[in-house]
Structures are given as structure tokens and as C-alpha cells.
Design a protein around this motif. Sequence first.
Motif, PDB file in Angstrom:
ATOM      1  N   GLY A 261       0.998  -1.274  -0.072  1.00 39.80           N
ATOM      2  CA  GLY A 261       0.034  -0.165  -0.092  1.00 39.80           C
ATOM      3  C   GLY A 261       0.881   1.224   0.227  1.00 39.80           C
ATOM      4  N   ASN A 262       0.429   2.368   0.059  1.00 37.28           N
ATOM      5  CA  ASN A 262       1.102   3.459   0.122  1.00 37.28           C
ATOM      6  C   ASN A 262       1.938   3.680   1.131  1.00 37.28           C
ATOM      7  N   THR A 263       1.567   3.271   2.435  1.00 39.37           N
ATOM      8  CA  THR A 263       2.432   3.528   3.580  1.00 39.37           C
ATOM      9  C   THR A 263       3.354   1.985   3.922  1.00 39.37           C
ATOM     10  N   SER A 264       3.457   1.013   2.989  1.00 35.89           N
ATOM     11  CA  SER A 264       4.176  -0.068   3.431  1.00 35.89           C
ATOM     12  C   SER A 264       5.578   0.188   3.716  1.00 35.89           C
ATOM     13  N   MET A 265       5.960  -0.306   4.917  1.00 39.32           N
ATOM     14  CA  MET A 265       7.579  -0.035   5.223  1.00 39.32           C
ATOM     15  C   MET A 265       8.543  -0.567   4.362  1.00 39.32           C
ATOM     16  N   ASP A 266       9.464   0.291   4.309  1.00 33.73           N
ATOM     17  CA  ASP A 266      10.945  -0.183   3.387  1.00 33.73           C
ATOM     18  C   ASP A 266      11.362  -1.597   4.116  1.00 33.73           C
ATOM     19  N   ALA A 267      11.738  -2.493   3.330  1.00 33.67           N
ATOM     20  CA  ALA A 267      12.204  -3.708   3.697  1.00 33.67           C
ATOM     21  C   ALA A 267      13.502  -3.552   4.851  1.00 33.67           C
ATOM     22  N   GLN A 268      14.443  -2.585   4.430  1.00 37.80           N
ATOM     23  CA  GLN A 268      15.477  -2.450   5.493  1.00 37.80           C
ATOM     24  C   GLN A 268      15.178  -1.848   6.754  1.00 37.80           C
ATOM     25  N   LEU A 269      14.376  -0.807   6.652  1.00 38.24           N
ATOM     26  CA  LEU A 269      13.922  -0.398   7.872  1.00 38.24           C
ATOM     27  C   LEU A 269      12.909  -1.345   8.614  1.00 38.24           C
ATOM     28  N   SER A 270      12.208  -2.127   8.045  1.00 42.46           N
ATOM     29  CA  SER A 270      11.460  -3.332   8.942  1.00 42.46           C
ATOM     30  C   SER A 270      12.220  -4.107   9.475  1.00 42.46           C
ATOM     31  N   LEU A 271      13.537  -4.603   8.937  1.00 45.00           N
ATOM     32  CA  LEU A 271      14.175  -5.539   9.300  1.00 45.00           C
ATOM     33  C   LEU A 271      15.158  -4.984  10.578  1.00 45.00           C
ATOM     34  N   LEU A 272      15.444  -3.576  10.469  1.00 48.14           N
ATOM     35  CA  LEU A 272      16.306  -3.029  11.516  1.00 48.14           C
ATOM     36  C   LEU A 272      15.326  -2.893  12.817  1.00 48.14           C
ATOM     37  N   MET A 273      14.071  -2.768  12.441  1.00 50.79           N
ATOM     38  CA  MET A 273      13.028  -2.725  13.515  1.00 50.79           C
ATOM     39  C   MET A 273      12.897  -3.901  14.191  1.00 50.79           C
ATOM     40  N   ALA A 274      12.829  -5.011  13.486  1.00 52.36           N
ATOM     41  CA  ALA A 274      12.636  -6.310  14.063  1.00 52.36           C
ATOM     42  C   ALA A 274      14.007  -6.797  14.935  1.00 52.36           C
ATOM     43  N   ASN A 275      15.163  -6.183  14.512  1.00 49.17           N
ATOM     44  CA  ASN A 275      16.150  -6.535  15.105  1.00 49.17           C
ATOM     45  C   ASN A 275      16.330  -5.732  16.450  1.00 49.17           C
ATOM     46  N   GLN A 276      15.826  -4.405  16.498  1.00 47.28           N
ATOM     47  CA  GLN A 276      16.053  -3.743  17.686  1.00 47.28           C
ATOM     48  C   GLN A 276      14.838  -4.161  18.780  1.00 47.28           C
ATOM     49  N   ALA A 277      13.822  -4.937  18.090  1.00 45.81           N
ATOM     50  CA  ALA A 277      12.857  -5.362  18.986  1.00 45.81           C
ATOM     51  C   ALA A 277      13.222  -6.807  19.583  1.00 45.81           C
ATOM     52  N   MET A 278      14.504  -7.396  19.157  1.00 43.36           N
ATOM     53  CA  MET A 278      15.219  -8.510  19.585  1.00 43.36           C
ATOM     54  C   MET A 278      14.301  -9.781  19.155  1.00 43.36           C
ATOM     55  N   VAL A 279      13.720  -9.978  17.888  1.00 44.74           N
ATOM     56  CA  VAL A 279      12.597 -10.832  17.932  1.00 44.74           C
ATOM     57  C   VAL A 279      13.577 -12.189  17.747  1.00 44.74           C
ATOM     58  N   ARG A 280      12.924 -12.987  18.609  1.00 47.26           N
ATOM     59  CA  ARG A 280      13.818 -14.331  18.456  1.00 47.26           C
ATOM     60  C   ARG A 280      12.803 -15.371  17.969  1.00 47.26           C
ATOM     61  N   ASP A 281      13.455 -16.490  17.517  1.00 44.31           N
ATOM     62  CA  ASP A 281      12.403 -17.913  17.137  1.00 44.31           C
ATOM     63  C   ASP A 281      11.438 -18.102  18.241  1.00 44.31           C
ATOM     64  N   GLY A 282      10.311 -18.097  17.496  1.00 41.78           N
ATOM     65  CA  GLY A 282       8.958 -18.324  18.817  1.00 41.78           C
ATOM     66  C   GLY A 282       8.583 -17.330  19.469  1.00 41.78           C
ATOM     67  N   ASP A 283       9.088 -16.060  19.124  1.00 47.29           N
ATOM     68  CA  ASP A 283       8.363 -14.927  19.862  1.00 47.29           C
ATOM     69  C   ASP A 283       6.979 -14.582  19.508  1.00 47.29           C
ATOM     70  N   LEU A 284       5.949 -14.037  20.111  1.00 48.90           N
ATOM     71  CA  LEU A 284       4.777 -13.555  19.759  1.00 48.90           C
ATOM     72  C   LEU A 284       5.060 -12.091  19.472  1.00 48.90           C
ATOM     73  N   VAL A 285       4.590 -11.544  18.259  1.00 47.66           N
ATOM     74  CA  VAL A 285       4.891 -10.128  18.032  1.00 47.66           C
ATOM     75  C   VAL A 285       3.776  -9.595  17.507  1.00 47.66           C
ATOM     76  N   PHE A 286       3.265  -8.411  17.735  1.00 45.60           N
ATOM     77  CA  PHE A 286       2.045  -7.559  17.415  1.00 45.60           C
ATOM     78  C   PHE A 286       2.279  -6.268  16.939  1.00 45.60           C
ATOM     79  N   ASP A 287       1.730  -5.936  15.800  1.00 45.91           N
ATOM     80  CA  ASP A 287       1.676  -4.576  15.066  1.00 45.91           C
ATOM     81  C   ASP A 287       0.191  -4.065  15.446  1.00 45.91           C
ATOM     82  N   PRO A 288      -0.015  -3.183  16.195  1.00 40.92           N
ATOM     83  CA  PRO A 288      -1.534  -2.566  16.366  1.00 40.92           C
ATOM     84  C   PRO A 288      -1.925  -1.494  15.282  1.00 40.92           C
ATOM     85  N   PHE A 289      -1.126  -1.043  14.182  1.00 40.73           N
ATOM     86  CA  PHE A 289      -1.467  -0.261  13.301  1.00 40.73           C
ATOM     87  C   PHE A 289      -0.621  -1.082  12.080  1.00 40.73           C
ATOM     88  N   VAL A 290      -1.348  -2.264  11.791  1.00 44.94           N
ATOM     89  CA  VAL A 290      -0.644  -3.425  10.593  1.00 44.94           C
ATOM     90  C   VAL A 290      -0.522  -2.928   9.333  1.00 44.94           C
TER      91      VAL A 290
END
Length: 488
Positions: free
Chosen positions: A194-223
Motif C-alpha cells: 500500500g501507500n504506507t508499506s514500510m521499506d524492507a531495510q527499515l522493517s528488518l532493522l526494527m525487528a532487530n531492535q525489538a530482539m525478535v527471536r525464534d518463537g516470539d509473539l510479535v504484535f503490530d497494532p497499526f498493521v
Amino acid sequence: MANWRKFILWFAQEHVDFRVQEFDSLVKMFGLQVRRLTEHTMKPFWLVEFRDTDTALQYASRSISLRAMFELYAHSNKLPEFHQRLRNHVTENWGTLAEYFRLESSFKIVVETYNKHFSQKEKVEKIESMDYLPIEGPVNLKNPQVEWWYIEFWGLNPTAVPPEPEEIMFGRLVANGQRHLIKELSLKQRKFIGNTSMDAQLSLLMANQAMVRDGDLVFDPFVGTGSLLVSAAKWGGYVLGADIDYMMVHARCRPSRITQKVREKDESIRANLKQYGCADRYMDVVVADFSNPVWDSRISFDSIITDPPYGIREATEKVEKKISLRADTRSENMVHYPSTSHYSLQSLYGDLLEFAAKHLKMGGRLVCWLPFHSEDYDPKMLPQHQNLNLIANSEQQLTGNTARRLLTYEKCSEYSPTQPLLGSTTQVTTLSQDFRDRYFNNALESRKERRMRKAELREQARVEMNARGKIPTDGRSKKCDLNKARFV
């Protein structure tokens, strides 16, 4: 102490302000023992010490900012001293380095410079200056077994290049970073955007800063279209999202690709995850108003990653609560369309931090964007909550005088409903509450004046077309007909 090993980290020179936060997050996530020897973090080359090679490879297995990692053989800012140190290193560590200089080991040497251009002839001369290295194997430029890199760093200022290199380094390539994922997850080939789809590089950086690990439950309230869910699922997280926009969640909104007239039937967030082999990590997305949470108090998330709407390309809305004194004339079988009202950034970020304090696990992270005008920025404007520590704050310039900051909060204490928010939230969000108005009206002409000027230009164009005998087309009518056709 003897088994600490030195490495060169070569970073991409984009989103420079994010690399330190990503580095620190990955070090904490893996529990790595590391020493950063380079103090100037804006440099593309860092010298670091890891406990061992396996520890270094763990970091490289997740980093998006990292281009490549090299085991350091020699480092200096003087050429004679560099060559002497390289000779000494090979001699003193021959027992562990001998396997890389075997007769059957193919190799290549790469000359890399920053802020200085070398001709091919100069590069060859640099390689020949290291003829004292006991290299005996065959040259293989496409797929060598061993790859050595000679690196010269000539400062960061292209208008003031020093007469001599600031740093000279030599090392063996150990691993590449994960930057291939940027192309793999590119929006250009993604099924649903869509018009506001997040750039892949920034999305991956955000997931790293969130320390997403295997098996984590991750939520986006403004998906939105689920770009952040894609990156979190790529790192092994189970993803869940919510959004107030029914049309977006169900892929019924107008396509953003200029070559696409109508949405395909299989466009969805689930289809995106299936495209990248992560369908088994997709839980669901729901249509929900974030200002009226629907989540049970017992649910908890390992991380919350989100990019709230700013009111520019996507409206900031919430369901309006109305108290009517009139009798309710609706019957049970009538469809109800709840009215919406403006959801101020002040209320939105207050609700977001409150939600994170309630539903994050201890030590879990909230990673979100905050928009602002550059001249308004003050650290006091950043939202705060007494159950959340702000541990990372990086800036990305947008257009004109606007920017946004990527904020990372970590839950530090259990939530209690009797505890108030820390700080003055009114002061925090007063500076960004009018972000939309200032975005459109801070230019030389107001939004209304710009619309009127463009309308006059269109009318003038119609008059000129009529004078030339051409028939003007009504683009707006065609657009309306196209939208109607999608629901037939």
C-alpha cells in the motif's frame, strides 16, 4: 584473555544513525561478549573484539547494517608500520593461519578504499606490495576458498581528503551480513503493498531492535499491509496484527501500483508471508480500534513493532463514542457503520505506551516511529512511561523540514493501573499534535492556495484544449467509475 579475536566490521553508509542501536540490540539478544574498539561510530569500518569466531558469526547472522566481517590481521595509519605488523602477525600465528595459505587453497585479494578512488593499476600495485605473504594457491576471482581484503580509509569528508589514509587494514573475509534480505523482501516484488508499506531495510532493522527471536509473539497494532509482520516472521516470530481500516486489512482498498487497476483476489497479508515462506508464522490480523482495546488483560507479547499513522498518507482515526438522547430507531438486521473522529497523536502515543506497559512481557520491547518537525525537536517531547525505559532513539530525515525518530522502549517493571504516566504528556505531544497541519501549511503557500492554483491551471488547460479542437477527458469521473467497478 588470550582467545579474544579482533575483527573488522564493514557497514553500509546508509541509515548510519541506526547501526549502533542495532549492534547493541543484537549483542544483548545473543548475550555476546564483545569490545568495541572504534569510538567514532560514523566510520564505515569498526574494529571490535569478540570472544571467538562463533560469537562473531552469531552477530553477522542477524545484522542488516553489516556488509561484511573480516578477521583482522594488521591495522595502522602508516604504510611501513602496517606492512611490518602484517608480517609479524602471519609469522606469530602461523599455526592457525597455515590452512589458509595451502597450495590447494584458491584465493583472491580485494582492494577496498573509502573516500578515495584507485585505478586498477594502483590496486595491483597495492597487492604486489604484499608479496611477502606466503600465498601459494591458485587465483580464483569468482569463487575462492579464501578471500583477503586490503582496506584504506581516507576520512568521511569528500571535500577534504587527507594526504595519507587515516587507517590501513588487512583481514580475511569471515562472513557477510544479511543485506541480501533487503532485496529478497523488496516491495517491488511483494504481493500486497500500500501507500504506507514500510521499506524492507527499515522493517528488518526494527525487528532487530525489538530482539525478535525464534518463537516470539510479535504484535503490530497499526498493521496496514503487514510489512513489519513480514520482517518479524522472517526472524522466526509468530505475528499478529490489528488495524481500524477494514478496506486495507481485507485488501479491498485501491491498488498503489500505477500499473494495477484492481486488487487480485489472493492479495493479503497472509499471501505476503506465504510468498516468503513464513505462512506457518502468521496468526491473524483483526479489524479493531486501538483507542478501544479488545485484548484480554492476560495476553502478553514478546515485542510490539509498529509505525502509527501520522495523518499524512493515512488518516489517524478512532471510533467516535456518541451519547444520543433520541430513541434508537435501528433494527437488529440493520448494518451499523460506526462514525470515526480524529485520533490525535497525543492520545495515540499515550495509548500506545500504556498498552505496551500492560501487555509486554518483562524485558519485552516496543519499537515505534514518532514524526516531528526538525526545528521542534527536544528530548522532552519524547513520550515516557514509568514502566518503560527508552533505550534507543535514532533519527531518519524525511522530506523538507520533517523527520521521524525510531524509539525503542524496554519494559522494566510490572504494570499497575494506579500508576500515572511520567512527565507531561501534554508538553510531549503538543509539539507533534499539529504535525499534519504544519506539514501541509508550513510551505510558502497553504494547502488551500495550492489547490486553487492547480484548479486554475487545469481550467486554463481545458480552455487551451478547446481552442485547439481537442476534447478534454474527465479524469475524476473515470477514477470514480473505476472504484465502483471493484465492488460490482
